[in-house]
Scaffold this motif. Structure first.
Motif, mmCIF file in Angstrom:
data_model
loop_
_atom_site.group_PDB
_atom_site.id
_atom_site.type_symbol
_atom_site.label_atom_id
_atom_site.label_comp_id
_atom_site.label_asym_id
_atom_site.label_seq_id
_atom_site.Cartn_x
_atom_site.Cartn_y
_atom_site.Cartn_z
ATOM 1 N N GLN A 1 -5.559 9.433 9.768
ATOM 2 C CA GLN A 1 -5.349 9.005 8.386
ATOM 3 C C GLN A 1 -6.075 9.909 7.398
ATOM 4 O OE1 GLN A 1 -6.271 4.887 7.815
ATOM 5 N NE2 GLN A 1 -4.863 4.188 9.410
ATOM 6 N N LEU B 1 -13.791 11.572 -0.458
ATOM 7 C CA LEU B 1 -12.861 10.773 0.325
ATOM 8 C C LEU B 1 -13.281 10.722 1.793
ATOM 9 C CD1 LEU B 1 -10.410 9.128 -0.144
ATOM 10 C CD2 LEU B 1 -8.978 11.122 0.277
ATOM 11 N N THR C 1 -4.417 13.217 7.047
ATOM 12 C CA THR C 1 -3.237 13.152 6.191
ATOM 13 C C THR C 1 -3.624 13.097 4.714
ATOM 14 O OG1 THR C 1 -2.092 11.940 7.952
ATOM 15 C CG2 THR C 1 -1.112 11.897 5.757
ATOM 16 N N MET C 2 -4.620 12.310 4.417
ATOM 17 C CA MET C 2 -5.073 12.222 3.026
ATOM 18 C C MET C 2 -5.494 13.591 2.512
ATOM 19 S SD MET C 2 -7.423 8.788 3.135
ATOM 20 C CE MET C 2 -6.736 7.142 3.329
ATOM 21 N N GLY D 1 1.189 15.396 -3.519
ATOM 22 C CA GLY D 1 1.130 15.687 -2.088
ATOM 23 C C GLY D 1 2.023 14.767 -1.285
ATOM 24 N N MET E 1 5.312 15.724 1.029
ATOM 25 C CA MET E 1 5.408 15.352 2.433
ATOM 26 C C MET E 1 6.655 14.507 2.695
ATOM 27 S SD MET E 1 1.421 14.610 3.370
ATOM 28 C CE MET E 1 1.222 14.976 5.099
ATOM 29 N N ARG F 1 -4.636 16.451 3.587
ATOM 30 C CA ARG F 1 -3.479 17.337 3.483
ATOM 31 C C ARG F 1 -2.671 17.032 2.222
ATOM 32 N NH1 ARG F 1 -2.439 17.852 8.647
ATOM 33 N NH2 ARG F 1 -3.889 19.584 8.528
ATOM 34 N N MET F 2 -2.608 15.772 1.879
ATOM 35 C CA MET F 2 -1.908 15.420 0.628
ATOM 36 C C MET F 2 -2.578 16.084 -0.559
ATOM 37 S SD MET F 2 -1.026 11.377 0.976
ATOM 38 C CE MET F 2 0.143 10.760 2.192
ATOM 39 N N ILE F 3 -3.873 16.009 -0.600
ATOM 40 C CA ILE F 3 -4.595 16.612 -1.724
ATOM 41 C C ILE F 3 -4.328 18.111 -1.782
ATOM 42 C CG2 ILE F 3 -6.883 17.080 -2.664
ATOM 43 C CD1 ILE F 3 -7.813 14.431 -1.554
ATOM 44 N N MET G 1 -2.827 14.831 -7.848
ATOM 45 C CA MET G 1 -2.714 15.707 -6.676
ATOM 46 C C MET G 1 -2.243 14.911 -5.458
ATOM 47 S SD MET G 1 -6.058 18.186 -6.803
ATOM 48 C CE MET G 1 -6.258 19.410 -8.108
ATOM 49 N N LEU H 1 -1.282 4.605 2.942
ATOM 50 C CA LEU H 1 -2.354 5.590 3.030
ATOM 51 C C LEU H 1 -2.685 6.146 1.652
ATOM 52 C CD1 LEU H 1 -3.455 6.280 5.824
ATOM 53 C CD2 LEU H 1 -2.395 8.529 5.594
ATOM 54 N N LEU I 1 -1.775 19.801 -0.532
ATOM 55 C CA LEU I 1 -0.398 20.025 -0.956
ATOM 56 C C LEU I 1 -0.268 19.829 -2.461
ATOM 57 C CD1 LEU I 1 1.930 18.475 1.780
ATOM 58 C CD2 LEU I 1 1.907 20.820 0.915
#
Lengths: 219, 219
Positions: free
Chosen positions: A197, A175, A200-201, B208, B212, A203-205, B204, B167, A207
């Motif tokens: 951006q 990514l 954040t991406m 995530g 959030m 961090r989403m993964i 994932m 995003l 989480l």
DNA sequence: CGCGATAATATACATTTGTATATATAACTG
DNA sequence: CAGTTATATATACAAATGTATATTATCGCG
């Protein structure tokens, strides 16, 4: 698989005969000068590189068998250089939050400072010869591996779970590289927003994998 | 930006003069035959395409200004075709779980069945002319947009939050396409495992963004 | 110095490429 | 049946490319 960069420099012999006026490194530098957002390594011609380096076309053969071999060497060099930089950024940061942020920032900063060098890893892994593609794949694999270790270490440190860290590392790596490739075609003033951006991406993964780990352990 | 595919077919005129023995579509088909895992559209020569199509080199100009224009048309076509297929797969599925799964599966299945066609979107967005790159970027943008709407719809349906859906859509799209590009260099028997991996990655990201969203709403 | 070895160049050649110009062919129009 | 027009081809040419062969230059060593 011992070292990252295949050491194909044939060791500076006690040059009997005429001294080399040009080195492999000079040719690699010349090739780097030619690549850019509008030019890929796989389209470089032997003569073009030789011209840029200021040598006769045939002299090229003294250093590389063909342009592909040069390209592979360049990719390896770019890979280890970038990994070192990211590694330094990672060790400077300690908490998870700053690890993500500073890694992504370091990556993007390197992108800004030295577009030519990153081009190889970002954009040219999908076209070209097999040797070419595999070289890029290998370098990306190194990134994944290092990131994976980091993720495991951080998860243990902060007592957060992590589900399939290898997969996570791969997702993040691909990514970030993909977004980096996007950034290269954008004006520089948009880079900060893109860094946000990407962060954040990522961090989403992270989480997500933590959630999955919890669900997994509560079975 | 009204339509996805720029309708550059000049409408079959009441052809006065000699009837065309070859069409734009024939040339596009010929070009498609030439691309593959080891050949990118940006390296196709005009003569090569003409030869494959069985026409004189100069006849090419009657249909396209240059190979780049042909490539852009091909990309648009590939994009809308793929979007339609994925869209059908998406509407067939209802629950979130199966939406992810069936979309990824449809994507990969298409990859297996028609590698040539997907090549354009997967691998050639990073090299080539600006028009070329932008065409790919536009198509990917369409994918992102559709996916974004779907994500919002699903989140509302299942009462799960979603943080920055745009995003999320971008991350998923890029990731799936990147992994798809990887798959094209792998033997087919490894594809099922890869589908599983991609599915997990996507899940994932979705987990995530839900986390959030929760954190965001509890402020 | 002369001699061997290495590096670099010069010249050459067959291919391939994009495209310019000119010509032939087929279909519709009057 | 001409005549007009879109379509396709033929021929040609300059440029660029990879590489083969032969030659020259420069160094170290005896």
């Amino acid at each position: 698989m011992s070292s990252s960069t295949t050491n194909d420099t044939p060791a500076p012999r006690p040059h009997q005969g005429r001294r080399a006026v040009i080195s492999r490194e000079d040719l690699m530098a010349a090739a780097l000068k030619l690549v850019g957002p509008h030019r890929s390594v796989s389209t470089l011609s032997l003569r073009e590189v030789a011209r840029e380096a200021g040598i006769a076309p045939n002299s090229f053969y003294r250093h590389f068998r063909d342009v592909d071999e040069l390209a592979v060497t360049l990719i390896n060099q770019a890979g280890s250089a970038l990994r070192q930089i990211i590694g330094e950024a990672r060790t400077r940061a300690t908490s998870e939050r700053s690890v993500v942020r500073s890694s992504v920032e370091a990556f993007m900063e390197q992108l800004r400072a030295d577009q030519k060098y990153l081009h190889l890893l970002l954009r040219e892994g999908t076209v070209g010869s097999d040797a070419f593609k595999q070289a890029v794949e290998t370098q990306l694999g190194f990134f994944e591996e290092e990131l994976c270790q980091d993720l495991i270490r951080l998860a243990a440190l902060k007592h957060t779970g992590i589900y399939q860290p290898q997969l996570v590392a791969r997702a993040i790596t691909r990514l970030v590289f993909t977004m980096g490739a996007m950034a290269m075609d954008m004006p520089e003033e948009k880079h900060p927003a893109l860094v946000d951006q990407v962060e954040t991406m990522v961090r989403m993964i992270i989480l997500g994998t933590q959630s999955m780990a919890q669900a997994d352990s509560s079975l």
